[in-house]
Design a protein around this motif. Structure first.
Motif, PDB file in Angstrom:
ATOM      1  N   UNK A  66       0.749  -1.024  -0.039  1.00 53.80           N
ATOM      2  CA  UNK A  66      -0.331   0.361   0.047  1.00 53.80           C
ATOM      3  C   UNK A  66       1.165   1.610  -0.232  1.00 53.80           C
ATOM      4  N   UNK A  67      -0.251   2.702   0.565  1.00 57.79           N
ATOM      5  CA  UNK A  67       1.143   3.749   0.177  1.00 57.79           C
ATOM      6  C   UNK A  67       2.403   3.852   1.180  1.00 57.79           C
ATOM      7  N   UNK A  97      -7.652   0.616   5.830  1.00 60.60           N
ATOM      8  CA  UNK A  97      -7.127   1.034   4.380  1.00 60.60           C
ATOM      9  C   UNK A  97      -5.976   1.008   4.832  1.00 60.60           C
ATOM     10  N   UNK A  98      -5.840   2.289   4.415  1.00 60.76           N
ATOM     11  CA  UNK A  98      -4.705   3.199   4.184  1.00 60.76           C
ATOM     12  C   UNK A  98      -3.693   3.179   5.296  1.00 60.76           C
ATOM     13  N   UNK A 150      -0.442  -2.386  -5.760  1.00 59.51           N
ATOM     14  CA  UNK A 150      -1.697  -2.509  -5.295  1.00 59.51           C
ATOM     15  C   UNK A 150      -3.044  -1.396  -5.455  1.00 59.51           C
ATOM     16  N   UNK A 151      -4.089  -1.804  -5.400  1.00 55.15           N
ATOM     17  CA  UNK A 151      -5.348  -1.144  -5.958  1.00 55.15           C
ATOM     18  C   UNK A 151      -6.021   0.532  -5.224  1.00 55.15           C
ATOM     19  N   UNK A 152      -4.955   0.168  -4.261  1.00 54.46           N
ATOM     20  CA  UNK A 152      -5.202   1.834  -3.700  1.00 54.46           C
ATOM     21  C   UNK A 152      -4.260   2.363  -4.678  1.00 54.46           C
ATOM     22  N   UNK A 153      -3.879   2.508  -5.489  1.00 52.42           N
ATOM     23  CA  UNK A 153      -3.040   3.702  -5.795  1.00 52.42           C
ATOM     24  C   UNK A 153      -3.593   3.667  -7.942  1.00 52.42           C
ATOM     25  N   UNK A 154      -4.353   2.626  -8.142  1.00 49.08           N
ATOM     26  CA  UNK A 154      -5.130   3.229  -9.488  1.00 49.08           C
ATOM     27  C   UNK A 154      -6.130   3.916  -8.702  1.00 49.08           C
ATOM     28  N   UNK A 201       4.378   2.731  -5.299  1.00 44.37           N
ATOM     29  CA  UNK A 201       3.536   2.317  -6.194  1.00 44.37           C
ATOM     30  C   UNK A 201       3.929   0.702  -6.773  1.00 44.37           C
ATOM     31  N   UNK A 202       3.557   0.801  -5.509  1.00 40.81           N
ATOM     32  CA  UNK A 202       3.380  -1.271  -5.061  1.00 40.81           C
ATOM     33  C   UNK A 202       5.042  -1.308  -5.447  1.00 40.81           C
TER      34      UNK A 202
END
Length: 348
Positions: A189-190, A223-224, A279-283, A302-303
């Motif tokens: 994630x971030x 999630x964050x 990870x989906x958070x970036x999209x 970015x992963x």
């Protein structure tokens, strides 16, 4: 001793010494679980002692790193989910430390707040201890600062300090050359950079931390707050395998800014973005914030949380060592004559 006219106490001024003592008592078991060879004393002294010979070093060089968690703390404080930020704090320090080729030996923390809440402080420090235990570092000391008037109610700040060691001939980066291969280790994630932009995207999207995450099966806040991954054991395993020339922790500045930090003048990196599975958070961040790919790459990981620079003939052995540590490494690209980072393919 005579009492002053108004009989004021330190507690009246907003500092609760008893609460501080209660916090130390509560965190002692967590700190004790991080004890490792070399630790000479427990919590409570004016300083902490560590014996490098007992830790197994013959001709050691000490390496130190310090960092914080940034504005990710704002989300933790506002949601009450503070248990993971201690792991973030450790990760931000020791992931940097291992990039020098050093093994983390011990860690100290600084916890500052306006009015000490023992439960909150203990949960944070227990997270720090969990991170230390995962990487084999001792939580050897720290400071709890209660400073009325400096922080709003419920707020706190964190800083961490990691000290490690390596034998004199093991420092990184070294022998970096054209043709070296880039191996990426995934993020979850971030991590702990870019949260000022994350919070701005949330504002633009009209969401709150309690809303369902558009990219995960949890609240947005939860999630964050996924803790930053710890890469120490994986990087040390790659180092032992042989052929590791450099390691770059991908933090603020992303791949764009962090990879060049370990490259000598005259060498650049080529990265194939299609090899990365973000990870989906970036999209979601890119779409919800209208953030350009170049801005994503210079702000977020970015992963990819760690990049290893490896000699071409050592790649197979390093990949085996990394998989044995539970990693799923990918070949991102290679080094060649040039400057900076050149990206091919697409991130999303």
């Amino acid at each position: 001793m005579t009492q002053g006219k108004n009989g004021l106490t330190y507690s009246d001024a907003g500092v609760d010494i008893t609460a501080g003592n209660d916090l130390v008592d509560r965190i002692k078991p967590a700190a004790a679980r991080t004890k490792r060879p070399g630790v000479m004393d427990g919590l409570g002294g004016f300083g902490a002692l560590f014996d490098l010979k007992a830790a197994g070093y013959e001709d050691p060089i000490l390496v130190a790193a310090t960092d914080g968690v940034g504005t990710k703390l704002r989300i933790a404080i506002d949601t009450g989910h503070v248990d993971g930020v201690g792991i973030d704090l450790v990760a931000m320090c020791v992931n940097d430390l291992v990039c020098q080729g050093a093994e983390p030996l011990f860690f100290l923390d600084y916890f500052a707040t306006g009015a000490l809440d023992v439960d909150t402080g203990a949960r944070v420090v227990e997270g720090i201890a969990a991170g230390c235990a995962e990487v084999g570092a001792a939580l050897i000391g720290g400071e709890t600062a209660e400073m009325p008037g400096m922080y709003p109610d419920g707020d706190f700040d964190l800083a961490g300090f990691a000290v490690g060691a390596m034998e004199r001939d093991q420092s990184l980066p070294r022998d970096v050359a054209a043709g070296d291969v880039l191996i990426g280790l995934g993020s979850n994630g971030v991590h702990s950079n870019g949260y000022s932009l994350v919070r701005r995207v949330i504002e633009v999207a009209g969401l709150s931390f309690d809303d369902p995450a558009p990219f995960a099966d949890s609240s947005l806040g939860e999630a964050l707050l996924a803790p930053t991954r710890l890469y120490v054991r994986a990087v040390l395993a790659a180092l032992r395998s042989g052929g590791l020339h450099a390691a770059a922790h991908i933090t603020g500045g992303g791949l764009t800014e962090n990879l060049p930090r370990v490259l000598p003048e005259g060498l650049g990196a080529s990265v194939d973005l299609s090899t990365i599975t973000p990870p989906a958070v970036f999209a979601w961040l890119a779409e919800a914030g209208g953030i350009a790919e170049a801005e994503m790459l210079r702000t977020f990981n970015c992963g990819v949380g760690m990049v290893l620079v490896v000699a071409p003939d050592a790649v197979d052995g390093v990949m085996v060592a990394l998989r044995a540590e539970g990693e799923d490494p990918v070949v991102l690209g290679a080094l060649s004559e040039g400057e900076g980072v050149t990206f091919t393919g697409a991130l999303f």
